[in-house]
Design an enzyme around this catalytic site. Structure first.
Site, short mmCIF file in Angstrom:
data_model
loop_
_atom_site.label_atom_id
_atom_site.label_comp_id
_atom_site.label_asym_id
_atom_site.label_seq_id
_atom_site.Cartn_x
_atom_site.Cartn_y
_atom_site.Cartn_z
CG ASP A 209 -2.00 1.05 1.31
OD1 ASP A 209 -2.42 1.42 -0.02
OD2 ASP A 209 -2.43 1.55 2.30
CB SER A 233 -6.24 2.90 -0.05
OG SER A 233 -5.00 3.42 -0.03
CD GLN A 283 -4.13 1.18 -2.80
OE1 GLN A 283 -3.05 1.94 -3.39
NE2 GLN A 283 -4.20 0.87 -1.84
#
Length: 292
Positions: A209, A233, A283
């Protein structure tokens, strides 16, 4: 300004964060590092949610995929409660749903699937060629020395991962940032991890991430922070293909196939130094111009 922990000290802190406290058979609690951040780092809560799910599964079954949604910003000053639901234990697969809560509300939830080892077809696309070795790529400290005015952006970032951009970090000042549709980053946990495969999977989840949404900005030559965009996110998916150690170098080869309506999509492949494809990530993030 207090310097963030680095190297093995930072890795030990990460291991403490991942070492959740068990309340009962399906409930766990965890904390966040006290870095002064305004919200919990997404990779942290995803890694912790995977720890919680994995602790309810037979250790002979290893995680092969996870899909998570970031619902609310996490409060780093408060413990996070993780509740695990046993969706199914089959002959080969176990599926869990892990929900992270604070103040009585869900901040993140994840579905994760675990599989016993099996033999089958095996292939993967080759790793990118002609990529410089991580030792030949600037470190984050090199970038900070070049752009000391952006030091606070770097210091707010997690330090347990050695991140080395083959291009430019997303926080390089406007005007110096080049557009590049491809983003490649060498990464490794910056210290020694125990041999537990679940810990390595959780550490890779944490690291995955850190830079993925940078690929969206890189496509446009945009930057994080003043003069650029702010983001968060929205969801995160990760597939684990082959055995690996998160404390050894892997190449995160990322790109953004689409951005629209203040959202950007990024996908990445992770390769070991010897070219094995160990994991894939996708993502989507919310990206808004500063002041918008």
């Amino acid at each position: 300004m207090t310097q963030p922990l680095q190297g093995q000290a930072a890795v030990d802190q990460l291991l403490e964060i991942l070492d959740l406290r068990q309340v009962d058979a399906a409930t766990f609690t965890g904390d966040s590092p006290q870095t002064g951040a305004q919200r919990v780092f997404g990779g942290q809560v995803a890694g912790q949610a995977l720890v919680a799910a994995g602790r309810t599964v037979d250790p002979a079954r290893t995680v092969h995929s996870l899909h998570g949604y970031f619902v609310r910003p996490g409060d780093p000053t408060e413990p996070i409660t993780f509740q695990v639901e046993n969706i199914r234990d089959g002959r080969s697969f176990s599926v869990r749903r892990s929900t992270a809560k604070q103040h009585g509300k869900t901040i993140f939830f994840m579905s994760a699937s675990f599989q016993i080892p099996e033999e089958g077809l095996d292939h993967h696309e080759p790793a990118p060629e002609g990529v410089p070795a991580p030792e030949d790529v600037p470190t984050m400290r090199d970038w900070v020395a070049k752009y000391p005015s952006r030091r606070t952006v770097f210091n707010a970032s997690p330090q347990a991962v050695d991140v080395r951009y083959l291009g430019q970090p997303g926080w390089v000042p406007p005007g110096d940032r080049d557009a590049d549709p491809q983003q490649r980053v060498w990464m490794r946990i910056d210290g020694k991890l125990p041999d537990d495969p679940l810990i390595h999977a959780c550490a890779l989840t944490y690291a995955s991430d850190l830079s993925l949404l940078d690929a969206v900005l890189s496509y446009h030559g945009e930057v994080w922070g003043p003069g650029g965009v702010v983001g968060a996110s929205l969801d995160h998916a990760l597939w684990f293909h082959r055995d690996f150690r998160a404390d050894e170098w892997f190449l995160y080869d990322s790109a953004s196939p689409s951005a629209s309506r203040a959202r950007g999509l990024a996908s990445g492949r992770m390769f070991t130094r010897d070219g094995r494809h160990i994991a894939s990530a996708v993502q989507e993030g919310l990206l808004r111009r500063v002041g918008a």
